[in-house]
Enzyme design. Structure first.
Site, PDB file in Angstrom:
ATOM      1  N   HIS A   9       0.810  -1.224   0.000  1.00  0.00           N
ATOM      2  CA  HIS A   9       0.000   0.000   0.000  1.00  0.00           C
ATOM      3  C   HIS A   9       0.845   1.276   0.000  1.00  0.00           C
ATOM      4  O   HIS A   9       0.346   2.345   0.352  1.00  0.00           O
ATOM      5  CB  HIS A   9      -0.970   0.008   1.201  1.00  0.00           C
ATOM      6  CG  HIS A   9      -2.077  -0.996   1.072  1.00  0.00           C
ATOM      7  ND1 HIS A   9      -2.866  -1.402   2.136  1.00  0.00           N
ATOM      8  CD2 HIS A   9      -2.552  -1.675  -0.007  1.00  0.00           C
ATOM      9  CE1 HIS A   9      -3.770  -2.283   1.714  1.00  0.00           C
ATOM     10  NE2 HIS A   9      -3.583  -2.478   0.422  1.00  0.00           N
TER      11      HIS A   9
ATOM     12  N   THR B 255      -4.241  -7.549  11.176  1.00  0.00           N
ATOM     13  CA  THR B 255      -5.052  -6.920  10.129  1.00  0.00           C
ATOM     14  C   THR B 255      -6.498  -7.391  10.249  1.00  0.00           C
ATOM     15  O   THR B 255      -6.757  -8.549  10.582  1.00  0.00           O
ATOM     16  CB  THR B 255      -4.475  -7.168   8.714  1.00  0.00           C
ATOM     17  OG1 THR B 255      -5.355  -6.615   7.734  1.00  0.00           O
ATOM     18  CG2 THR B 255      -4.242  -8.628   8.420  1.00  0.00           C
TER      19      THR B 255
ATOM     20  N   CYS C 127       9.535  18.709  -7.552  1.00  0.00           N
ATOM     21  CA  CYS C 127      10.105  17.365  -7.716  1.00  0.00           C
ATOM     22  C   CYS C 127      11.606  17.502  -7.980  1.00  0.00           C
ATOM     23  O   CYS C 127      12.013  18.239  -8.893  1.00  0.00           O
ATOM     24  CB  CYS C 127       9.428  16.660  -8.890  1.00  0.00           C
ATOM     25  SG  CYS C 127      10.273  15.139  -9.366  1.00  0.00           S
TER      26      CYS C 127
END
Ligand code: BJW
Length: 235
Positions: A112, A179, A139
């Site tokens: 994730h 989880t 950036c």
């Protein structure tokens, strides 16, 4: 667990519960992260488009919390398993913190994304990021102001799914730690592991949504259950 005979390939899935005792809040508890920040506002691409400042502020705070947290006994036990287990091992974490790595684990995959990474929507570069994004930094690769948190939100494809599915197909043992089993595709890994004839074990404070799929469930805090299980595996 009934001994380790015949077990060579291990896949471990971790979730927010393994980092709870390091002071990082889980998502779905009463005082969890979604309590003050509705999921559709902060964990979807639509939410980011609607209110980028809210989302950047949310993840700027999470980054500060991650940097301040320390690995606990459960992270350290998995790092020990990683260094001492001769067979294949993959720690697939849904967590965006780096506590597995700071405990010393190396075979870690962040499905994730990572709190300490920024992703440039202009040039696709990724950069380790420990500062803020709310102030719109350029950036470092292309100079555009287009950095977003390198996090997989709802509706986006989790990272490295092919590698994960390949590991699950070879697994002899699948262990799920901390989880709730509420979010797919991670919640379906136990079924994939079972169809590959792996043994399945859950270590969690309470039964997860897919608890019935596990051969064995041990309930309690990760900081106690994980070191005890690792000791069992390695002796
Ligand atoms: C302890 C403890 C202690 C506490 N010791 N234990 C309908 C059906 C099926 C799927 C879908 C559907 N509708 C939509 C979907 C897809 C969607 C989804 O799953 N939605 C559900 C809500 C149903 N999924 C997606 O969109 C994903 N992408 C996707 O599916 O792409 C398509 C695809 C198709 C096929 C193959 C592959 C891909 C993307 C999901 C992205 C999730 N992102 C988030 C947020 C980003 C990260 C961040 O901000 O930090 O990830 S959501 C959030 O939930 C976060 C977590 O990683 C994730 C899981 O949460 P976790 O870790 O389980 O935490 P909690 O709080 O839920 O549970 C903690 C547990 O610990 C509890 O059980 C406690 O008891 C326990 N615990 N203290 C041990 N001390």
């Amino acid at each position: 667990m009934r001994g380790m005979a015949g077990i060579r390939n291990i896949v471990i899935l971790t979730g927010a519960g393994i980092s709870a005792e390091s002071g990082l809040r889980t998502f779905r508890a009463d005082d969890g992260l979604w309590e003050n920040h509705p999921v559709e506002q902060v964990a979807t691409p639509q939410g980011f488009r609607r209110d980028p400042e809210l989302v950047q502020r949310f993840y700027d705070e999470r980054r500060v919390n991650v940097l301040a947290a320390e690995p606990n006994a459960a992270h350290r036990a998995l790092a020990r398993l990683d260094s001492e287990w001769d067979g294949e091992l993959l720690i697939v974490t849904q967590n965006i913190d780096d506590l597995h790595e700071r405990a010393g684990a190396t075979r870690v995959l962040h499905m994730h994304g990572e709190a300490l990474s920024a992703w440039c929507l202009a040039c696709d570069a990724r950069h380790r990021w420990t500062g803020t994004l709310l102030d719109g930094p350029a950036c470092p690769t292309c100079g555009e102001i287009a950095l977003r948190p390198d996090i997989v939100w709802f509706g986006e494809m989790p990272y490295e799914m092919e590698r994960i599915f390949a590991a699950l197909a070879r697994a002899d043992l699948f262990v799920s730690i901390g989880t709730s089993g509420a979010v797919y595709p991670a919640a379906g890994f136990v079924q994939q592991a079972k169809s590959a004839r792996a043994r399945t074990l859950e270590l969690n404070l309470e039964r997860s949504q897919g608890s019935g799929w596990f051969d064995e469930s041990r309930l309690g805090p990760a900081s106690e259950l994980v070191p005890a299980w690792v000791e069992e595996v390695l002796t």
